[in-house]
Structures are given as C-alpha cells and as structure tokens.
Design a protein around this motif. Structure first.
Motif, mmCIF file in Angstrom:
data_model
loop_
_atom_site.group_PDB
_atom_site.id
_atom_site.type_symbol
_atom_site.label_atom_id
_atom_site.label_comp_id
_atom_site.label_asym_id
_atom_site.label_seq_id
_atom_site.Cartn_x
_atom_site.Cartn_y
_atom_site.Cartn_z
ATOM 1 N N ASP A 26 0.943 -1.399 -0.092
ATOM 2 C CA ASP A 26 0.019 0.019 0.065
ATOM 3 C C ASP A 26 0.846 1.201 -0.062
ATOM 4 O O ASP A 26 1.724 1.281 0.816
ATOM 5 C CB ASP A 26 -0.933 0.054 1.342
ATOM 6 C CG ASP A 26 -1.883 0.983 1.150
ATOM 7 O OD1 ASP A 26 -2.270 1.349 0.013
ATOM 8 O OD2 ASP A 26 -2.423 1.573 2.177
ATOM 9 N N ASN A 27 0.708 2.044 -0.911
ATOM 10 C CA ASN A 27 1.641 3.352 -1.147
ATOM 11 C C ASN A 27 0.803 4.472 -0.553
ATOM 12 O O ASN A 27 -0.447 4.922 -1.104
ATOM 13 C CB ASN A 27 1.822 3.151 -2.627
ATOM 14 C CG ASN A 27 2.632 4.510 -3.306
ATOM 15 O OD1 ASN A 27 3.132 5.173 -2.433
ATOM 16 N ND2 ASN A 27 2.696 4.887 -4.303
ATOM 17 N N LEU A 62 5.342 3.049 2.236
ATOM 18 C CA LEU A 62 4.801 1.687 1.865
ATOM 19 C C LEU A 62 4.584 0.756 2.747
ATOM 20 O O LEU A 62 5.533 0.441 3.554
ATOM 21 C CB LEU A 62 5.883 1.278 0.784
ATOM 22 C CG LEU A 62 6.422 1.952 -0.304
ATOM 23 C CD1 LEU A 62 7.773 1.578 -1.123
ATOM 24 C CD2 LEU A 62 5.369 1.963 -1.461
ATOM 25 N N LYS A 146 6.449 -1.477 7.687
ATOM 26 C CA LYS A 146 6.349 -0.137 6.917
ATOM 27 C C LYS A 146 7.717 0.520 6.355
ATOM 28 O O LYS A 146 8.773 0.174 7.121
ATOM 29 C CB LYS A 146 5.914 0.971 7.840
ATOM 30 C CG LYS A 146 5.542 2.523 7.308
ATOM 31 C CD LYS A 146 5.152 3.546 8.397
ATOM 32 C CE LYS A 146 3.850 3.232 8.622
ATOM 33 N NZ LYS A 146 3.350 4.419 9.722
ATOM 34 N N LEU A 147 7.732 0.866 5.093
ATOM 35 C CA LEU A 147 9.198 1.281 4.645
ATOM 36 C C LEU A 147 8.606 2.743 4.214
ATOM 37 O O LEU A 147 7.531 3.204 3.809
ATOM 38 C CB LEU A 147 9.472 0.770 3.381
ATOM 39 C CG LEU A 147 9.669 -1.061 3.537
ATOM 40 C CD1 LEU A 147 9.684 -1.754 2.328
ATOM 41 C CD2 LEU A 147 10.822 -1.348 4.397
#
Lengths: 154, 334
Positions: A26-27, A62, A146-147
């Motif tokens: 998810d962006n 992300l 999360k990134l």
C-alpha cells in the motif's frame, strides 16, 4: 532459464489479481508542511496532498502485509523515483539504491557516478533513480511492516 | 505486527525481475525538471513493486499508484545589472539603470513592473521618466526596445527566463556632487502576490492552483546614480608696471592680468574656455597670452589661445576636479 520464464510471466500478469490474497503493498505519499505557531515553534504536519509545488518535501510510505497462508520469502520492494522527485533520505530503513536506472544496486555510500572526464565521483542522494529493500528473512503469515523514504519535488 | 529491518547483503544483490517492472514504470513518468522546478501542470506518479516467493515461485505485485498534480509556483527575482553606481550629472536626462527580471516559478507568468525612487536611504530622488523592455541584445536603444506601459505590455515569459529592463530617469538640477539617488524596480506576478503558501485556486498553469513561492511572487532590487559634478572658480588679478618702476596705472604702463581657473568636485568640466575682453582705453600686447607659463600664439590655430581684436580666448578642454589652469596676458594703458 526456468526462473527467467517465471519472472517474465509475473511481469506480464496483472499483479494485484494474482496476489490479492497473498501480499499487499500500500502506497501513500504525504507532504511535510511546516507551520509556525504563535510561540514561534515550528511544527511539521504530514498531509496527504492532491497537489504539490516545487520544493515540497514528500514522504513516501509503503505498508506491506502478508495476507497469504504462506510465509513470503525473498521479499523485495522496489520503488523507482518519480522523475520530478529528488531523493532525500530513507530514514533508518537502509535500502539499496540504484543511480543508473536500476542496472546496479548498492548502499548509496558504496555507489559512484561517472563524470564527463572519465573519472567517477561518489553518488549523492540526488543521483538516486531507484530504491529497493531486500528482506533477508521471510515475512511470516500476517506479518506487516512499513517502509519509507523522503524526496523533494524538483 | 513486526518490522523486519531489511539489510543490504550479497544474497539479493541481483534481482532482474524487479528491474523490468521498475523500468517500465519509470518510462511512464513525466520527465521535466529544470532549475525553476517541475513544470506546472505535470503529474508526479509513484508506484512501488514487491516481489516474493510464497511457495509458488516468484510473484510480483504493484502497489496502488499515487498521482500528484504539480501546481504553479509564483516566484520572481529582480537584480540590478549595474555593478556599481551609475555616474550622472545635475540636470541630465535619459539616465539609464539596468535590471534583470527572472521568472523563478514553474509556469509561464506575466509580471507588472513599478519603480520606487522616494524610498529614502539616498540624497535625492531621481525622476523616473520611462521603463523600457529590452529586445534581447542587452543594450538600451529607445528605437528598438519596447516602451513599457503597465497593463498593456506586461512582460510574460517562461520559467527560468529573464528579461532585461531599462529604467530611464532625470537627475534633478539641484543634485550636488557626490549625491546618490536610488531607484528600485519591482516586479509582481500578475496572477497575484502574497505570503509564501497563499494560493489562487484554479489560476495555475495546467489547471492547478497558483501558489505564492518563497519570494512572495514579487521581487525588487535597487540601482543607484552617483552625481559626479564639478565646479569652476575663476580668480582674476592684475599687476601694473610702468617706466617709473611704480605700480601707478599711468599711460604707457603695462597691466599683466592673471586668471586662475580652479575645478573642484569629483567630476570634470568639459569644454572649459576662458574668454576675457580687452578693457577700454588699453591695448593688447601681441603674443602675450600664456597658459601654464607657455606662450600661445594670437592666431586661431592649433594651440589653445587666440586674440581676435577685442578679446583673448583660451580653450582648456576637459579639466578634472582638483586641477587648476593659469592664463596670463598683458595690455598697455593708452
């Protein structure tokens, strides 16, 4: 060759349909808006913008989640930098980056850029064309994370 | 909830599958970036991909795509192009200051130009007469450059482009040597100005908003004139000698006139000439004109002096401030 065939198929197939019940990516893109309050203190607010202007600081987030029934091994997330965004940093997520359009990868500190005179200089954040996170251990079933990285609108 | 810190290592150094997808995505992105920033109206799109193996072989997925519209940023700077004060003289007209106006925004924008000559900080107020827009050669020429009329031909130009602007002014006759006169040129975005971050909905290039940038969408810079004037002081003296060796002005006595011209100030005087009529009841002594101790001929010829039957004339030409010239001539009393 067999691996190559698999990869080609993966690239041609509509990704989400194949993976809807496995791993989700998810962006979100936020813009850092700095506001100064009555006491002169600066506050940084993250807003989800529809519009930006040159110089805006963007935070790309992300979120991944393994919704499948099996651990996801060899998990790699790649984000090409939008051409109009200059890479700034990736916080403490230590990604690999590419400064040549995705041909070679490494930590930013290990990469260099060819100069017109044939020599090479150390790569700078502004040289980054792609960012990649390669996980060394599988994402377990139900695992999330999360990134993030930051960039500036050119 | 778990966070696995990804660590760079040899294990995943080469991952060709991701490269293919990543490159395809990169090709679809807007490719405009210059010093003024991404062009207003373009879209920034971001998509990430993930690959993994959940037991069925390598799988690649795309994230959702986020699209951001780039708004128009309104920014302008004005810079004086005169590296130092421009010399002028009291009463001079058509005195030129040169400025450069740069569109630092990311869209085509028109700018209104105004001048400010009475902001203080100087010794006099130059009187602005006209503003001209350069035709591109960087040199002022009223026959080829465009006379600026506010609202009629406000310069409109692309991001990163500059126009050269000439401001013409008259120096008041009352300005004294060494006085400075400042003129500021201001340029303001026609779409609007304000505090950084103020926005004008729907007025940006490409359909987005127009947002005031860090310059406030207006800019100004100052140029200055420096009055470089000179004044001339003439001092005339006379010495009488006669055959009696006294100073009595008796008939036949000789009068030696000395005229000292002193030029003061930071400028210089052009075309300075000393003319003196021969007094009544005296006669000019032929060949008696001297300049700085050197004898000049009476004829109107190559040297600086002449006598035409009624007066002497000595042309001194250009004399800089701080210098003196001494002229002498003799007459006899009839």
């Amino acid at each position: 060759m067999r691996t190559g065939l698999f990869l080609l198929l993966a690239a041609l197939m509509p990704g989400p349909a194949l993976a809807a019940n496995q791993v989700a990516l998810d962006n979100h893109v936020f813009v850092e808006r700095v506001s100064t309050d009555a006491e002169g203190k600066q506050r940084i607010l993250l807003e989800e913008p529809k519009v930006v202007v040159p110089g805006d600081r963007l935070v790309f987030v992300l979120n991944y989640r393994n919704a499948g029934a099996q651990p996801a091994d060899k998990f790699v997330v790649t984000n090409p930098m939008p051409a109009a965004v200059r890479f700034a940093d990736a916080g403490d997520t230590r990604p690999f980056v590419s400064v040549d359009g995705g041909k070679q990868w490494g930590l930013l500190a290990d990469l260099s850029v060819p100069m017109a005179d044939g020599t090479r200089r150390a790569a700078q954040p502004a040289d980054v064309t792609h960012i990649r996170w390669a996980f060394q251990t599988p994402i377990p079933v139900g695992g999330t994370g999360k990134l993030m990285f930051r960039g500036v609108v050119k | 909830m778990m966070m696995i810190a990804p660590v760079g290592g040899a294990k995943h150094r080469l991952l060709p599958s991701c490269s293919i997808v990543a490159l395809l995505a990169a090709l679809a992105l807007p490719m405009q970036a210059d010093a003024a920033g991404t062009r207003a109206g373009s879209t920034i799109s971001n998509t990430a991909t993930a690959s993994f193996d959940a037991g069925g072989g390598a799988t690649t997925i795309d994230s959702n795509r986020v699209d951001l519209l780039v708004d128009e940023l309104l920014d302008v700077t004005v810079d004086s192009s005169n590296p130092a004060d421009v010399p002028t003289t009291p009463g001079a007209t058509g005195q030129v200051l040169t400025f450069s106006v740069t569109n630092n925004g990311n869209g085509v924008e028109a700018f209104a130009l105004t001048t400010i000559a009475n902001a203080g900080g100087d010794d006099y107020d130059p009187a602005v007469t006209q503003i001209y827009l350069d035709n591109g050669d960087g040199l002022f020429d009223s026959s080829t450059d465009a006379l600026y009329t506010p609202g009629a031909n406000d310069p409109s130009f692309d991001p990163d482009e500059s126009v050269t602007v000439f401001v013409l002014a008259t120096t008041p006759g009352s300005a004294a040597d060494g006085n400075r006169g400042i003129i500021s040129l201001a340029a303001a975005a026609k779409t609007g100005t304000g505090d950084p971050g103020d926005s004008f909905a729907g007025q940006g290039e490409g359909g987005g908003d127009a947002v005031v940038g860090s310059t406030g969408a207006d800019g100004q810079d100052a140029g200055a004139f420096l009055v470089s004037a000179a004044t001339v002081t003439l001092v005339k003296s006379a010495v009488v000698t006669n055959s009696l060796s006294t100073a009595d002005p008796i008939p036949g006595a000789t009068i030696t006139y000395t005229i000292v011209a002193t030029v003061a100030g930071s400028g210089s005087v052009n075309g300075l000439a000393i003319t003196d009529d021969i007094p009544a009841d005296t006669s000019y002594v032929p060949g008696s004109i001297t300049l700085g101790g050197s004898v000049l001929s009476d004829a109107a010829d190559a040297d600086a002096g002449n006598y035409n039957g009624t007066r002497i004339n000595v042309a001194l030409g250009t004399v800089a401030g701080g210098q003196t010239r001494t002229v002498t001539f003799r007459t006899t009393i009839d």
